[in-house]
Design a protein around this motif. Structure first.
Motif, PDB file in Angstrom:
ATOM      1  N   LEU A 209      -7.143 -45.688 -36.080  1.00 47.02           N
ATOM      2  CA  LEU A 209      -6.191 -45.046 -35.168  1.00 47.02           C
ATOM      3  C   LEU A 209      -4.744 -45.277 -35.565  1.00 47.02           C
ATOM      4  O   LEU A 209      -3.864 -44.505 -35.182  1.00 47.02           O
ATOM      5  CB  LEU A 209      -6.396 -45.571 -33.738  1.00 47.02           C
ATOM      6  CG  LEU A 209      -7.574 -45.008 -32.940  1.00 47.02           C
ATOM      7  CD1 LEU A 209      -7.843 -45.858 -31.712  1.00 47.02           C
ATOM      8  CD2 LEU A 209      -7.327 -43.560 -32.548  1.00 47.02           C
ATOM      9  N   ASP A 270      -8.621 -41.939 -25.829  1.00 46.15           N
ATOM     10  CA  ASP A 270      -7.849 -41.328 -26.907  1.00 46.15           C
ATOM     11  C   ASP A 270      -8.064 -39.811 -26.965  1.00 46.15           C
ATOM     12  O   ASP A 270      -7.126 -39.055 -27.220  1.00 46.15           O
ATOM     13  CB  ASP A 270      -8.219 -41.973 -28.242  1.00 46.15           C
ATOM     14  CG  ASP A 270      -7.962 -43.474 -28.240  1.00 46.15           C
ATOM     15  OD1 ASP A 270      -6.808 -43.873 -28.327  1.00 46.15           O
ATOM     16  OD2 ASP A 270      -8.943 -44.230 -28.111  1.00 46.15           O
ATOM     17  N   TYR A 310       2.070 -44.867 -26.870  1.00 47.51           N
ATOM     18  CA  TYR A 310       0.635 -44.853 -27.196  1.00 47.51           C
ATOM     19  C   TYR A 310       0.289 -45.968 -28.171  1.00 47.51           C
ATOM     20  O   TYR A 310      -0.738 -46.649 -28.020  1.00 47.51           O
ATOM     21  CB  TYR A 310       0.262 -43.492 -27.786  1.00 47.51           C
ATOM     22  CG  TYR A 310      -1.120 -43.434 -28.383  1.00 47.51           C
ATOM     23  CD1 TYR A 310      -2.257 -43.449 -27.581  1.00 47.51           C
ATOM     24  CD2 TYR A 310      -1.306 -43.364 -29.776  1.00 47.51           C
ATOM     25  CE1 TYR A 310      -3.527 -43.394 -28.126  1.00 47.51           C
ATOM     26  CE2 TYR A 310      -2.563 -43.312 -30.323  1.00 47.51           C
ATOM     27  CZ  TYR A 310      -3.669 -43.329 -29.498  1.00 47.51           C
ATOM     28  OH  TYR A 310      -4.929 -43.285 -30.054  1.00 47.51           O
ATOM     29  N   ILE A 314      -2.569 -48.936 -27.530  1.00 50.75           N
ATOM     30  CA  ILE A 314      -3.820 -49.198 -28.275  1.00 50.75           C
ATOM     31  C   ILE A 314      -3.794 -50.559 -28.962  1.00 50.75           C
ATOM     32  O   ILE A 314      -4.843 -51.188 -29.140  1.00 50.75           O
ATOM     33  CB  ILE A 314      -4.127 -48.084 -29.305  1.00 50.75           C
ATOM     34  CG1 ILE A 314      -3.059 -48.017 -30.380  1.00 50.75           C
ATOM     35  CG2 ILE A 314      -4.319 -46.754 -28.635  1.00 50.75           C
ATOM     36  CD1 ILE A 314      -3.445 -47.099 -31.530  1.00 50.75           C
TER      37      ILE A 314
END
Length: 318
Positions: A209, A270, A310, A314
């Motif tokens: 990611l 996500d 974001y 994460i």
């Protein structure tokens, strides 16, 4: 040593994709293929080639966390950072009818990914996964999408003839050389990123990611920013939408047909985030009844801030 190999891998991926796009674009123009097809297919596929290489290699090696995380991370990076930074550098102004269909297809494909990935879990309490059947469905839709693009191009009246001298042999060599660079670079990135993840106790999906997604999305960033600076705004945003569509349909389709992808439950957030930011992008682009759409500096800055938030989420989550 893993960090050095990772940097070398990224360099090979980016340069390989650049050479591939140049060679393929030259041949396409020489054969009279319309520029819109070059932008939506060859450029999008070329800039998506690093993601494809990384995801396929990861799929063969069973690192499905990297495969799914790479695609989701790349699409989120494309939507927020590539378009955001591009709009900050040079506001994107395009005709509404140029991009609206591809934007809608992008939304539909992302929602389809959500259904295929988590539909079985929600309805039948099965593990969230993309199985081989899902992969074949995605590949089939990808073929239909390419056919749609070709038919759309045939109905356009623009003159696609290009009298520029192009050496077909040299361009073909560039395509082959680019593919070799992409494959080798992809292998180096997957192996080194996995080693780094294990050394820090990080999960494959987090590396996919973040580090891998950013690195493999650099071709989209460079291509879109250069296109915007040259006034090719349709290519700038078309490259992002096309890449996002091919990332889901082609990359996840082929990867899951090779080796079913078991999806971590946390990735539901996500996918939902990707859908939400795609809708936000639509609000920015299509607000009002204007023939021309504009993505300016304020909208670009908003997208970049969303990506920073974001990233913080994460990293904290994982």
């Amino acid at each position: 040593m893993s960090y050095i190999i990772l940097i070398i891998g990224f360099a090979l991926l980016i340069k390989g994709a650049d050479i591939f796009v140049e060679g393929a674009s030259n041949i396409a123009k020489k054969l009279g293929i319309p520029s819109i097809i070059v932008g939506l297919t060859i450029v999008s596929l070329g800039t998506s080639a690093p993601e494809l290489a990384v995801s396929l290699i990861a799929s063969f090696e069973g690192n499905n966390g990297i495969t799914m995380g790479n695609v989701l991370g790349s699409n989120i990076f494309n939507t927020l950072m590539v378009l955001g930074l591009t709009a900050i550098v040079m506001p994107i102004i395009i005709k509404k009818n140029t991009i609206i269909k591809d934007y809608i297809i992008n939304i539909i494909v992302t929602i389809l990914l959500l259904i295929l990935s988590f539909g079985g879990k929600l309805l039948f309490n099965r593990n969230a996964e993309l199985n081989r059947l899902s992969g074949f469905i995605l590949i089939g839709i990808c073929i239909i999408y390419i056919i749609y693009l070709i038919k759309t191009a045939k109905n356009q009246s623009e003159d696609s003839e290009d009298n520029t001298k192009v050496n077909i042999l040299v361009s073909t060599f560039k395509i082959i050389l680019g593919i070799i660079g992409i494959i080798i670079g992809g292998n180096l990135v997957v192996n080194s990123a996995s080693n780094i993840a294990y050394s820090f106790g990080l999960s494959d999906k987090l590396v996919g990611l973040t580090i891998v997604a950013m690195g493999t999305s650099l071709p989209e960033l460079v291509t879109s920013m250069i296109a915007a600076l040259k006034g090719e705004n349709d290519i700038a945003i078309g490259n992002v939408l096309g890449s996002n569509i091919f990332n889901i349909l082609l990359i996840l389709g082929v990867s899951s047909s090779i080796n079913p992808i078991i999806i971590a439950p946390s990735l539901l957030v996500d996918i939902l985030f990707l859908i939400i930011i795609s809708l936000i992008l639509g609000v920015f682009l299509f607000r009002g009844n204007k023939e021309k759409l504009r993505l300016g500096k304020i909208e670009g800055l908003t997208l970049v801030v969303l990506y920073i938030g974001y990233m913080a989420y994460i990293i904290f989550r994982n």
